[in-house]
Design an enzyme around this catalytic site. Structure first.
Site, short mmCIF file in Angstrom:
data_model
loop_
_atom_site.label_atom_id
_atom_site.label_comp_id
_atom_site.label_asym_id
_atom_site.label_seq_id
_atom_site.Cartn_x
_atom_site.Cartn_y
_atom_site.Cartn_z
CG ASN A 10 -1.75 1.20 1.39
OD1 ASN A 10 -1.88 1.98 0.45
ND2 ASN A 10 -2.35 1.39 2.56
CD1 TRP A 11 3.75 1.10 -2.90
CD2 TRP A 11 3.78 2.37 -4.76
NE1 TRP A 11 4.58 0.50 -3.81
CE2 TRP A 11 4.62 1.25 -4.96
CE3 TRP A 11 3.64 3.30 -5.79
CZ2 TRP A 11 5.32 1.05 -6.15
CZ3 TRP A 11 4.32 3.09 -6.98
CH2 TRP A 11 5.15 1.98 -7.16
CE LYS A 12 -0.28 3.41 4.67
NZ LYS A 12 -0.25 3.56 6.11
CG HIS A 96 -5.98 2.04 5.14
ND1 HIS A 96 -5.60 2.99 6.06
CD2 HIS A 96 -4.93 1.20 4.98
CE1 HIS A 96 -4.34 2.72 6.43
NE2 HIS A 96 -3.92 1.65 5.79
CD GLU A 98 -3.04 5.70 6.65
OE1 GLU A 98 -3.00 5.73 5.41
OE2 GLU A 98 -2.09 5.25 7.35
CD GLU A 168 -3.55 -2.27 7.36
OE1 GLU A 168 -2.42 -2.49 6.90
OE2 GLU A 168 -4.19 -1.24 7.10
N GLY A 174 2.26 2.60 10.76
CA GLY A 174 3.20 3.71 10.59
C GLY A 174 3.91 4.13 11.87
CB SER A 215 5.03 -1.25 12.15
OG SER A 215 4.63 0.09 12.30
P1 PGA Z 1 2.69 0.56 7.62
O1 PGA Z 1 1.23 0.75 6.95
O2 PGA Z 1 3.25 -0.72 7.09
O3 PGA Z 1 3.47 1.77 7.16
O4 PGA Z 1 2.49 0.53 9.09
C1 PGA Z 1 0.38 -0.36 6.76
C2 PGA Z 1 -0.93 0.13 6.20
O5 PGA Z 1 -1.43 1.18 6.60
O6 PGA Z 1 -1.51 -0.54 5.33
#
Ligand code: PGA
Length: 252
Positions: A10-12, A96, A98, A168, A174, A215
């Site tokens: 997931n590059w965001k 997600h 976010e 998640e 993150g 993470s």
């Molecule tokens: P992260 O993000 O690996 O940077 O913690 C995972 C995600 O949000 O899918």
């Protein structure tokens, strides 16, 4: 039934076009057994066509990170599931944390997105996860059950071979503070139990990949993948560098 391990990037909202092109070419050289593993790279919308042209010939799938809850029309700035599919992408991330937090996405909205993705023929990577506060209050299992049951009327319509769940925990995303393998395993077993109950009552096969996200790094991937109910990972930060991403793939 033995599920293939799924590794999803997931590059965001990272990388410009040139950086994306460079990373896609590096990823395209990954050596992996397509019979044992599925790799999917979820890129920002403007890179979908580029990503499919570079990765699809190598047996690597491409996905988007979100889709609109609407089919088409006057929705400025939105991207429909059908548009994503027409770019050659096969997957979409929905729910997600976010998006849930920053865009106040509700179960009702997520259900509409699931329907759009289902109708467009996409595979759905549906994310669930509790916050730090919810875990501090020891309500994580109820929270996860709730996040699944509130969308179940639509989620159950998705063929099992087109559905992936990603656990998640919000506190792990993150932060560098990954869930321990035991904590992740405990929740994955809980999720699989919910699926078993739901699908058994509907007499369906419940073989769905449940990925861990938060993470995940080359350092902790092997221990996570060893757990019985962890079927792969959804990787944010560590997917932005080819070396760390490839090392995670190699940990499977
Ligand atoms: P992260 O993000 O690996 O940077 O913690 C995972 C995600 O949000 O899918």
């Amino acid at each position: 039934m033995n599920l293939k391990t799924c590794i999803v990037a997931n590059w965001k909202m990272n990388l410009n076009f040139q950086e994306a092109e460079h990373l896609l070419h590096e990823i395209s050289h990954i050596q992996f057994d397509t019979k044992k593993m599925d790799i999917t790279i979820c890129v920002p919308f403007p890179y979908l066509v580029l990503a499919t042209s570079i990765l699809k010939p190598k047996g690597i799938h491409v996905g988007a990170q979100d889709c609109s809850a609407h089919a088409f029309g006057a929705f400025t700035g939105e991207v429909s599931a059908a548009m994503i599919h027409s770019c050659g992408a096969e997957y979409v991330i929905i729910g997600h944390s976010e998006r849930r937090m920053q865009h106040h996405e509700t179960p009702m909205l997520l259900s509409q997105k699931i329907i759009q993705a289902l109708e467009a023929g996409l595979h759905i990577i549906f994310c669930i996860g509790e916050s730090a506060l919810e875990r501090a209050h020891n309500t994580q299992f109820e929270v996860i059950s709730q996040q699944l049951t509130e969308v179940w009327p639509v989620l159950k319509q998705v063929p099992v071979d087109r559905l992936i769940l990603a656990y998640e925990p919000v506190w792990a995303i993150g932060t560098g503070n990954s869930a321990t393998p035991d904590i992740a395993q405990e929740m994955h077993a809980h999720i699989k139990n919910i699926l078993l109950n739901q699908y058994t009552s509907e007499s369906k096969d419940q073989s769905i990949n449940v990925l861990y996200g938060g993470s995940c790094t080359p350092e902790n991937a092997y221990a996570l993948f060893k757990m019985a109910d962890i079927d792969g990972a959804l990787i944010g930060g560590a997917s932005l560098k080819s070396k760390s991403f490839i090392n995670i793939v190699n940990a499977v």
